[in-house]
Design a protein around this motif. Structure first.
Motif, mmCIF file in Angstrom:
data_model
loop_
_atom_site.group_PDB
_atom_site.id
_atom_site.type_symbol
_atom_site.label_atom_id
_atom_site.label_comp_id
_atom_site.label_asym_id
_atom_site.label_seq_id
_atom_site.Cartn_x
_atom_site.Cartn_y
_atom_site.Cartn_z
ATOM 1 N N ASP A 1 -1.757 0.921 6.309
ATOM 2 C CA ASP A 1 -2.480 0.089 5.354
ATOM 3 C C ASP A 1 -3.676 -0.617 5.978
ATOM 4 O O ASP A 1 -4.246 -1.521 5.383
ATOM 5 C CB ASP A 1 -1.535 -0.948 4.732
ATOM 6 N N PHE B 1 0.827 -1.199 0.000
ATOM 7 C CA PHE B 1 0.000 0.000 0.000
ATOM 8 C C PHE B 1 0.866 1.257 0.000
ATOM 9 O O PHE B 1 0.561 2.243 -0.677
ATOM 10 C CB PHE B 1 -0.926 -0.002 1.217
ATOM 11 N N ARG C 1 -6.179 3.727 6.464
ATOM 12 C CA ARG C 1 -6.003 3.582 5.024
ATOM 13 C C ARG C 1 -6.965 4.471 4.234
ATOM 14 O O ARG C 1 -6.596 5.027 3.193
ATOM 15 C CB ARG C 1 -6.191 2.119 4.618
#
Length: 391
Positions: A67, A12, A72
């Protein structure tokens, strides 16, 4: 409360960095084809602001996992801010149909900073939250000249955005780092890896974007030759940092402890890697100008570069080499006089590059960098990067 400990960069975060580097490649597009001196200066200002914003998210990732929900989702919003900034970058100082480009860019930056401050405050322990509150005051104050400059445009925008950056960096280094002890480094391995990855992505994507710009003209032998020479040049830049300087800096970061480690991270990485990225962008800009001249010329070597183009190509390379020198110095590994001489030689070659056809000019620079890469072998061998020595 988020966990601590050593960890690796997540997919990510690599995704986040790809969007950030896309923004950097758009700065190259903003600086013009052919390069324009004023736009080159403004491009550097944009880079400094965006690097400062990206660096904040790296420190956030050092503090907590980004992440995982709900972090996120907010980081994705910040990525959207980078993406919008990239899209409007060519109109950063220009009027265009539709929404106001400078104002959109300023609002995207405000979004980036606001999300970062909120998440960093949430992730921090009480002592860190005190530092974030102090730093947030400087950040919010910086938004005022940023938004005012976007409204006024022109030269006023340049000066006000420069002021915004100075306020931000003053809050970072003058208040947090000097008075409050700086930001804590939780995972030095992660910190070094993230900086190395973004530099690799910048090296690849910036030169790729420049090479793609010639389109079908790349089938011309001189253009193809220029592209291959540019590839050799970028490979040399990669080697100079990642075979020599990068391992030394990482070793220094891993060996340091406490506030010394925090300072090495802030100085050698957050600050020291900025001229590396700037050098990559300017060199890519000069490379793009070389390919444009070769593809448009009837002669095999193309017309000589104009001064902005040769300054971008040779000066960008010199800036990158000086950046490696700065990283060494700020890591506490020192630098020899020969290192400085190697870094400034491209500047001394500026008149030569200006007088030669574009293809020959980039060839001379690439040949010099090949010599720099091979120099340790001429001195009697080179250890692998996993066991660096102080050269």
């Amino acid at each position: 409360m988020p966990g601590r400990g050593v960890r690796a960069v997540t997919p990510f975060e690599i995704f986040f960095d790809l969007v950030f580097v896309f923004t950097l490649t758009r700065i190259v597009a903003f600086m013009g084809k052919p390069p324009d001196p004023v736009a080159m200066g403004r491009g550097l200002l944009l880079l400094m602001l965006l690097w400062f914003a990206w660096s904040g998210y790296l420190w956030l990732g050092n503090q907590t996992r980004v992440d995982r929900p709900p972090v996120r989702l907010l980081v994705l919003a910040a990525m959207a801010g980078f993406f919008v900034a990239a899209l409007v970058m060519p109109n950063a100082w220009a009027d265009a149909p539709g929404l106001d480009g400078p104002l959109l860019l300023a609002l995207a930056y405000v979004l980036l900073r606001a999300v970062h401050l909120a998440l960093y405050y949430w992730a921090g322990e009480p002592m860190l939250r005190v530092r974030i509150r102090r730093f947030a005051v400087a950040s919010v104050l910086a938004w005022l000249p940023l938004l005012a400059g976007a409204v006024l445009g022109g030269g006023a925008q340049t000066w006000l955005w420069a002021l915004a950056f100075l306020i931000e960096i003053g809050g970072q280094r003058g208040v947090v780092q000097s008075r409050l002890g700086g930001w804590p480094v939780r995972s030095p391995e992660y910190f070094a890896e993230r900086h190395g990855l973004v530099l690799i992505i910048a090296l690849g994507e910036s030169f790729l974007a420049a090479g793609v710009g010639v389109g079908t003209m790349v089938t011309k032998v001189p253009v193809l030759a220029g592209a291959v020479i540019g590839f050799i040049l970028i490979a040399c830049l990669w080697s100079i940092h990642f075979d020599r300087v990068g391992p030394l800096a990482e070793q220094a970061l891993l060996r340091a402890t406490g506030e010394r480690r925090d300072r090495v991270a802030a100085d050698a990485y957050s600050l020291g890697h900025l001229p590396l990225i700037a050098g990559v962008l300017y060199t890519a800009l000069g490379f793009e100008d070389v390919l444009a001249l070769i593809s448009a010329a009837d002669t095999s070597g193309g017309e000589p570069l104009e001064w902005p183009g040769v300054v971008a190509l040779y000066g960008g390379t010199a800036l990158y080499l000086l950046g490696t020198l700065l990283v060494r110095y700020l890591s506490g590994r020192g630098a020899r006089r020969s290192h400085l001489v190697i870094a400034v030689v491209p500047l001394l070659l500026l008149p030569v590059g200006r007088a030669l056809p574009a293809l020959v000019a980039i060839g001379v620079l690439a040949t010099y960098l090949v010599g720099v890469v091979l120099l340790p072998f001429a001195r009697g061998g080179q250890r692998p990067a996993s066991a660096p020595t102080d050269r």
